[in-house]
Design a protein around this motif. Structure first.
Motif, PDB file in Angstrom:
ATOM      1  N   ASP A   1       8.660  17.928 -33.571  1.00  0.00           N
ATOM      2  CA  ASP A   1       9.892  16.855 -33.641  1.00  0.00           C
ATOM      3  C   ASP A   1      10.404  17.039 -35.323  1.00  0.00           C
ATOM      4  O   ASP A   1       9.356  17.370 -36.307  1.00  0.00           O
ATOM      5  N   ARG A   2      11.532  16.700 -35.549  1.00  0.00           N
ATOM      6  CA  ARG A   2      12.192  16.585 -36.583  1.00  0.00           C
ATOM      7  C   ARG A   2      12.764  15.438 -36.871  1.00  0.00           C
ATOM      8  O   ARG A   2      13.619  14.909 -35.861  1.00  0.00           O
ATOM      9  N   ARG A   3      12.944  14.813 -37.937  1.00  0.00           N
ATOM     10  CA  ARG A   3      14.013  13.666 -38.417  1.00  0.00           C
ATOM     11  C   ARG A   3      14.853  14.140 -39.402  1.00  0.00           C
ATOM     12  O   ARG A   3      14.147  14.535 -40.585  1.00  0.00           O
ATOM     13  N   ASP A   4      16.159  14.026 -39.198  1.00  0.00           N
ATOM     14  CA  ASP A   4      16.913  14.642 -40.482  1.00  0.00           C
ATOM     15  C   ASP A   4      17.839  13.407 -40.567  1.00  0.00           C
ATOM     16  O   ASP A   4      18.750  12.964 -39.704  1.00  0.00           O
ATOM     17  N   GLY A   5      17.896  12.711 -41.787  1.00  0.00           N
ATOM     18  CA  GLY A   5      18.431  11.433 -42.130  1.00  0.00           C
ATOM     19  C   GLY A   5      20.125  11.649 -42.234  1.00  0.00           C
ATOM     20  O   GLY A   5      20.697  10.838 -42.169  1.00  0.00           O
ATOM     21  N   ARG A   6      20.622  12.787 -42.016  1.00  0.00           N
ATOM     22  CA  ARG A   6      22.044  13.063 -42.106  1.00  0.00           C
ATOM     23  C   ARG A   6      22.467  12.909 -40.715  1.00  0.00           C
ATOM     24  O   ARG A   6      23.753  12.738 -40.711  1.00  0.00           O
ATOM     25  N   ASP A   7      21.536  12.728 -39.775  1.00  0.00           N
ATOM     26  CA  ASP A   7      22.339  12.321 -38.449  1.00  0.00           C
ATOM     27  C   ASP A   7      21.945  11.016 -38.286  1.00  0.00           C
ATOM     28  O   ASP A   7      20.746  10.384 -37.925  1.00  0.00           O
ATOM     29  N   LYS A   8      22.833  10.247 -38.386  1.00  0.00           N
ATOM     30  CA  LYS A   8      22.913   8.653 -38.400  1.00  0.00           C
ATOM     31  C   LYS A   8      22.577   8.091 -36.974  1.00  0.00           C
ATOM     32  O   LYS A   8      22.033   7.038 -36.829  1.00  0.00           O
ATOM     33  N   GLY A   9      22.848   8.989 -35.973  1.00  0.00           N
ATOM     34  CA  GLY A   9      22.560   8.437 -34.725  1.00  0.00           C
ATOM     35  C   GLY A   9      20.963   8.670 -34.086  1.00  0.00           C
ATOM     36  O   GLY A   9      20.722   8.547 -33.298  1.00  0.00           O
ATOM     37  N   GLU A  10      20.122   9.250 -35.030  1.00  0.00           N
ATOM     38  CA  GLU A  10      19.006   9.813 -34.412  1.00  0.00           C
ATOM     39  C   GLU A  10      17.983   8.594 -34.498  1.00  0.00           C
ATOM     40  O   GLU A  10      18.113   7.651 -35.363  1.00  0.00           O
ATOM     41  N   ALA A  11      17.070   8.652 -33.443  1.00  0.00           N
ATOM     42  CA  ALA A  11      16.100   7.339 -33.427  1.00  0.00           C
ATOM     43  C   ALA A  11      14.767   7.790 -34.443  1.00  0.00           C
ATOM     44  O   ALA A  11      14.825   9.162 -34.786  1.00  0.00           O
TER      45      ALA A  11
END
Length: 578
Positions: A490-500
């Motif tokens: 899994d990855r979280r990319d803070g540039r994707d504001k809609g990501e959970a």
């Protein structure tokens, strides 16, 4: 291969609140068991710059160890660094030769000393300054924002325990306090703050303030005055003068501070006065340290040099510790995953002024060591090295950290393994998840662990994270998906504001034929801008789940802030996540 001796109490966390506790027996949450953790790393510059006899390699402390401050007591040297929102905070190192450093404590190791709250990890404890006076070690520091302001802590032994903070309300909202004990028995404190009147004349306009300090009453006293407004030439609108230190030599009081912010425009300047209260006049040949006048496209660049502290050896020589960055290609992006690191350089005195680098001088990776008895370190902090944690001691080594203050006992050390309680706090939450980490200290680095975990519900997760902050991370883990155990990335990319907060699933694969009692090995390999993720089951055969994944996600250029990337173990219970 070297390991931290578990019998050496001085090298272990002293915090009862952070040490091995018991999982709540009434909680039915699953538990992840990590049998060991192995880290190894090297850098391309290592092969290109090999030290010879009597030489040492920079940086002397690799990885996220910024804002160094140093003091000598007899033949012993002690150094501290910033840790921001990570706990325990403010690592304290010891050395006999300024090159080999051993961590002896964390000055903030009890949850009731400071409360970092749920702020971003770029907040917390800023730029500690260490000194020694009257048989005690003193650290002046800031907890920012809204967690107390400026404070002083003390210890008779640098290995701890360190006192609770004594707050300094007169220093208002500034940062980077530093104590100076004069030879006439008086003490003074300098720090960064807004200029007089509290209003900037331009963005980044700051001042250095001076006030007397009463060490017996543990409080500031008398008037508070500006001794440096803006920087050495306010007409140039210098930004963010900070990290001040006072010292004395040959009847002169020297004020040294950083200008230009902590990025590529960073530089160190020097001023002096015949009286501690000033006025302070800058050297005409400032700055005394910088790399900002060099081209970015140069071999193995060291950038952002500044935030220096000077120390005189017992033989009269002077040295400086300071922070720097080591970006990896592509250099135009100034990508740094290892954070701001601790470097060492000799100080050359020129007409009564200290110089660390000459104009246009490239900071060397290899140089002659101080003329001091050769030292040793319990664990390597420079060059290529590997460290293996077997989790067989009573407490974790002091370089293991977690995000923010832990408020409950969610891990334990038992039977030669690290047990994490899978709680409902996710890696992407501004909270304290079941997550323990160590710093990435090399551009080319590998972290490997073995986990035993049986997810009880879909979303129960345990694994190995490459993490910069709660908005930017990768997680290689065991979880349950549609009732079936799988290994996922899994990855979280803070540039994707809609990501959970759970991030985005990049890859998944069936779990190898590993029984619940057998460990699954997980491995993250960093290669500069690229990261690989792999796993191995009972057969020991490594399977790549994802290769050449974007590692710049974990750089300060993308994730922002002042910290570096870490590798760590993590467990969460999805059913009650927050």
């Amino acid at each position: 291969m070297r390991r931290l001796p578990t019998s050496c109490a001085a090298l272990l966390l002293a915090a009862a609140s952070f040490c091995a506790g018991h999982a709540h027996a009434a909680d039915a949450a699953p538990e992840a068991v990590f049998d060991w953790f192995h880290y190894e790393g090297s850098d391309p510059a290592d092969a290109a710059h090999a030290p010879g006899p009597g030489q040492f390699r920079n940086p002397v402390i690799k990885g996220f160890y910024p804002d160094p401050s140093v003091v000598r007591v007899g033949a012993d040297y002690y150094l501290v660094n910033s840790t921001f929102g990570w706990f325990p905070g403010i690592p304290v190192f010891h050395s006999r030769d300024l090159v080999h450093w051993t961590q002896v404590s964390n000055a903030i190791d009890r949850v009731d000393q400071l409360d970092f709250g749920k702020h971003d990890l770029v907040n917390g404890v800023f730029a500690p300054a260490i000194t020694h006076h009257d048989g005690r070690f003193w650290i002046a520091n800031t907890c920012f924002p809204n967690c107390g302001g400026n404070f002083v802590i003390t210890a008779t032994d640098p290995a701890g325990p360190w006192s609770d903070p004594v707050w300094l309300p007169d220093l208002a909202g500034g940062i980077d306090p530093s104590l100076f004990f004069d030879d006439d028995g008086r003490a003074w404190i300098v720090n960064n703050d807004l200029p007089a009147g509290g209003k900037e004349r331009y963005t980044g306009h700051r001042a250095i303030w001076l006030q007397e300090f009463d060490p017996k009453a543990m409080r500031t006293t008398g008037p508070r005055t500006v001794i440096l407004d803006g920087g050495i030439d306010i007409a140039e609108k210098p930004e963010y003068v900070e990290g001040p230190h006072l010292f004395k030599r040959d009847g002169w009081y020297y004020l040294t501070a950083a200008e230009g912010g902590t990025g590529e425009m960073h530089r160190q300047v020097i001023l002096r006065s015949r009286t501690v209260t000033g006025p302070y006049a800058p050297w005409q040949d400032n700055p005394v340290l910088t790399q900002r006048d060099l081209p970015r496209e140069r071999p193995f660049p060291i950038t952002s040099a500044g935030h220096a502290d000077l120390v005189q050896t017992q033989d009269g020589d002077w040295w400086a510790v300071f922070l720097g960055n080591r970006p990896y290609p592509p250099l135009e992006g100034h990508y740094v995953n290892t954070g701001r690191e601790t470097f060492l350089m000799p100080v050359r005195w020129q007409d009564g002024w200290p110089r660390i680098t000459a104009p246009g001088q490239v900071l060397p990776y290899v140089l002659d060591a101080p003329a001091l008895p050769a030292g040793r370190a319990a664990l390597p902090t420079s060059g290529a090295f590997e460290v293996r944690d077997e989790f067989d001691g009573p407490r974790l080594p002091p370089y293991w950290i977690t995000v923010r203050n832990p408020r409950e006992s969610w891990y334990r050390l038992k039977d030669g393994a690290l047990h994490l309680q899978a709680r409902g706090v996710l890696l992407g939450a501004r909270d304290n998840p079941s997550f323990l980490a160590r710093r990435q200290q090399h551009q080319d680095a590998t972290a490997t662990t073995a986990v035993r975990f049986v997810p009880q519900h879909d979303g129960d997760t345990a694994g190995l994270a490459a993490f910069q902050n709660e908005d930017y991370w990768y997680l290689l883990a065991v979880t349950r998906q549609d009732g079936t155990p799988v290994v996922v990335l899994d990855r979280r990319d803070g540039r994707d504001k809609g990501e959970a907060a759970t991030g985005t699933r990049l890859a998944s694969a069936p779990l190898p034929s590993t029984s619940a009692a057998s460990p699954l090995q997980l491995r993250v390999r960093a290669r500069g801008a690229k990261y690989d993720f792999a796993y191995a089951g009972d057969d020991g055969a490594w399977r790549t789940l994802a290769r050449d994944v974007d590692g710049t996600l974990l750089s300060t250029a993308v994730a922002g802030g002042f910290t570096g990337a870490v590798f760590g173990v993590y467990a969460a219970r999805q059913g009650e996540a927050r």
